[in-house]
Motif scaffolding. Structure first.
Motif, short mmCIF file in Angstrom:
data_model
loop_
_atom_site.label_atom_id
_atom_site.label_comp_id
_atom_site.label_asym_id
_atom_site.label_seq_id
_atom_site.Cartn_x
_atom_site.Cartn_y
_atom_site.Cartn_z
N UNK A 1 80.17 26.44 -56.25
CA UNK A 1 80.48 25.01 -56.31
C UNK A 1 80.49 24.38 -54.92
N UNK A 2 81.08 25.09 -53.95
CA UNK A 2 81.08 24.59 -52.57
C UNK A 2 79.69 24.51 -51.98
N UNK A 3 78.86 25.50 -52.28
CA UNK A 3 77.48 25.49 -51.77
C UNK A 3 76.68 24.35 -52.39
N UNK A 4 76.88 24.09 -53.68
CA UNK A 4 76.19 22.97 -54.33
C UNK A 4 76.62 21.64 -53.72
N UNK A 5 77.90 21.51 -53.42
CA UNK A 5 78.38 20.29 -52.77
C UNK A 5 77.73 20.11 -51.40
N UNK A 6 77.62 21.21 -50.65
CA UNK A 6 76.98 21.15 -49.33
C UNK A 6 75.51 20.76 -49.44
N UNK A 7 74.81 21.33 -50.43
CA UNK A 7 73.40 20.99 -50.64
C UNK A 7 73.25 19.53 -51.03
N UNK A 8 74.14 19.05 -51.89
CA UNK A 8 74.09 17.65 -52.31
C UNK A 8 74.27 16.71 -51.12
N UNK A 9 75.21 17.03 -50.24
CA UNK A 9 75.43 16.19 -49.06
C UNK A 9 74.23 16.24 -48.12
N UNK A 10 73.61 17.41 -47.99
CA UNK A 10 72.41 17.52 -47.15
C UNK A 10 71.27 16.68 -47.72
N UNK A 11 71.12 16.68 -49.03
CA UNK A 11 70.08 15.87 -49.66
C UNK A 11 70.33 14.39 -49.42
N UNK A 12 71.59 13.97 -49.51
CA UNK A 12 71.92 12.57 -49.25
C UNK A 12 71.59 12.21 -47.80
N UNK A 13 71.90 13.12 -46.88
CA UNK A 13 71.63 12.86 -45.47
C UNK A 13 70.13 12.71 -45.22
N UNK A 14 69.33 13.64 -45.79
CA UNK A 14 67.89 13.57 -45.58
C UNK A 14 67.28 12.34 -46.26
N UNK A 15 67.84 11.96 -47.40
CA UNK A 15 67.36 10.75 -48.06
C UNK A 15 67.62 9.52 -47.20
N UNK A 16 68.81 9.48 -46.61
CA UNK A 16 69.14 8.36 -45.73
C UNK A 16 68.21 8.31 -44.53
N UNK A 17 67.97 9.46 -43.90
CA UNK A 17 67.05 9.51 -42.76
C UNK A 17 65.65 9.08 -43.16
N UNK A 18 65.20 9.53 -44.34
CA UNK A 18 63.86 9.17 -44.79
C UNK A 18 63.74 7.67 -45.01
N UNK A 19 64.75 7.07 -45.66
CA UNK A 19 64.71 5.63 -45.90
C UNK A 19 64.72 4.83 -44.60
N UNK A 20 65.52 5.28 -43.65
CA UNK A 20 65.58 4.57 -42.37
C UNK A 20 64.28 4.70 -41.60
N UNK A 21 63.71 5.90 -41.59
CA UNK A 21 62.43 6.09 -40.90
C UNK A 21 61.32 5.29 -41.56
N UNK A 22 61.33 5.24 -42.90
CA UNK A 22 60.33 4.44 -43.61
C UNK A 22 60.49 2.97 -43.27
N UNK A 23 61.74 2.50 -43.21
CA UNK A 23 61.98 1.10 -42.86
C UNK A 23 61.50 0.79 -41.45
N UNK A 24 61.72 1.74 -40.51
CA UNK A 24 61.26 1.56 -39.13
C UNK A 24 59.74 1.50 -39.07
N UNK A 25 59.07 2.41 -39.80
CA UNK A 25 57.60 2.41 -39.82
C UNK A 25 57.07 1.12 -40.43
N UNK A 26 57.70 0.68 -41.52
CA UNK A 26 57.27 -0.55 -42.16
C UNK A 26 57.44 -1.75 -41.23
N UNK A 27 58.56 -1.80 -40.51
CA UNK A 27 58.79 -2.89 -39.56
C UNK A 27 57.76 -2.85 -38.44
N UNK A 28 57.43 -1.64 -37.94
CA UNK A 28 56.43 -1.51 -36.88
C UNK A 28 55.06 -1.95 -37.36
N UNK A 29 54.69 -1.56 -38.57
CA UNK A 29 53.40 -1.98 -39.13
C UNK A 29 53.33 -3.50 -39.26
#
Length: 209
Positions: free
Chosen positions: A144-172
């Motif tokens: 259960x603890x490992x699943x919680x850790x994986x879930x938080x990591x996925x949220x973190x990477x999703x946030x980074x992906x959305x921010x990087x995509x927004x930066x690329x879109x703004x640059x374009x």
């Protein structure tokens, strides 16, 4: 039902209430959400991340039923908190975009009220020893603890992906508009040169050459 199935169901039932949402906080808006705590001593998990808008930051505050501030912060991009709810009632989770005059903020957040009390497995019904039951219980809660850790990591990477995509879109977008301005400038200069040449080579203006 075998001991493993029982403990897995007990671990799944440990979360009393959970809410995961995505909300668009408008400019100058104060958006509040509520979660009910039915008994004192429960753990409340609060996670949020700004996915787009402005500088990817927002103000937040968490208040108890007696309006006591539990958590607060200004211009935060994301946060992951766990606190003990010592009062019974509605806890208020607010996002404040009042410092922005035009930028909307897209916020992912999750509110979970967790009961950390572990269910006990009757040894006689389980058909196993106390030691085996303890091992099963430890394994399930470890997973259960490992699943919680994986879930938080996925949220973190999703946030980074959305921010990087927004930066690329703004640059374009900036490159596109800069290219448009550059093309218009070249056209204007070409037209200006043609007009100047025609001015020197038409009619009575030939003597100027």
């Amino acid at each position: 039902m075998n001991p493993v199935q029982f403990l897995i169901l007990a671990a799944m039932a440990a979360t009393a209430a959970a809410t995961a949402l995505t909300y668009n906080v408008a400019a100058n808006e104060r958006a509040c959400f509520y979660s009910q705590v039915h008994q004192p001593g429960l753990k409340v998990a609060f996670y949020f991340a700004v996915q787009s808008g402005g500088s990817f930051d927002i103000d937040y505050s968490v208040s108890s039923p007696s309006l006591k501030v539990v958590l607060d912060g200004e211009k935060e991009r994301q946060g992951d908190f766990v606190f003990t709810a010592n009062e019974i009632g509605e806890y208020r989770f607010c996002f404040l975009n009042e410092m922005s005059t035009f930028a909307e903020k897209l916020v992912d957040f999750e509110i979970a009220v967790e009961n950390e009390m572990r269910a006990e497995l009757p040894i006689k019904q389980a058909g196993g020893s106390e030691q085996e039951t303890s091992l099963f219980e430890t394994s399930v809660h470890s997973l259960s603890g490992q699943l919680t850790s994986i879930s938080r990591s996925q949220k973190y990477f999703r946030t980074r992906e959305n921010r990087n995509f927004s930066t690329v879109k703004s640059t374009e977008s900036r490159i596109f508009y800069f290219s448009i301005v550059e093309v218009l400038t070249i056209v204007v200069m070409a037209v200006f040169q043609v007009v100047v040449v025609q001015f020197f080579f038409t009619g009575s203006r030939k003597g100027f050459v």
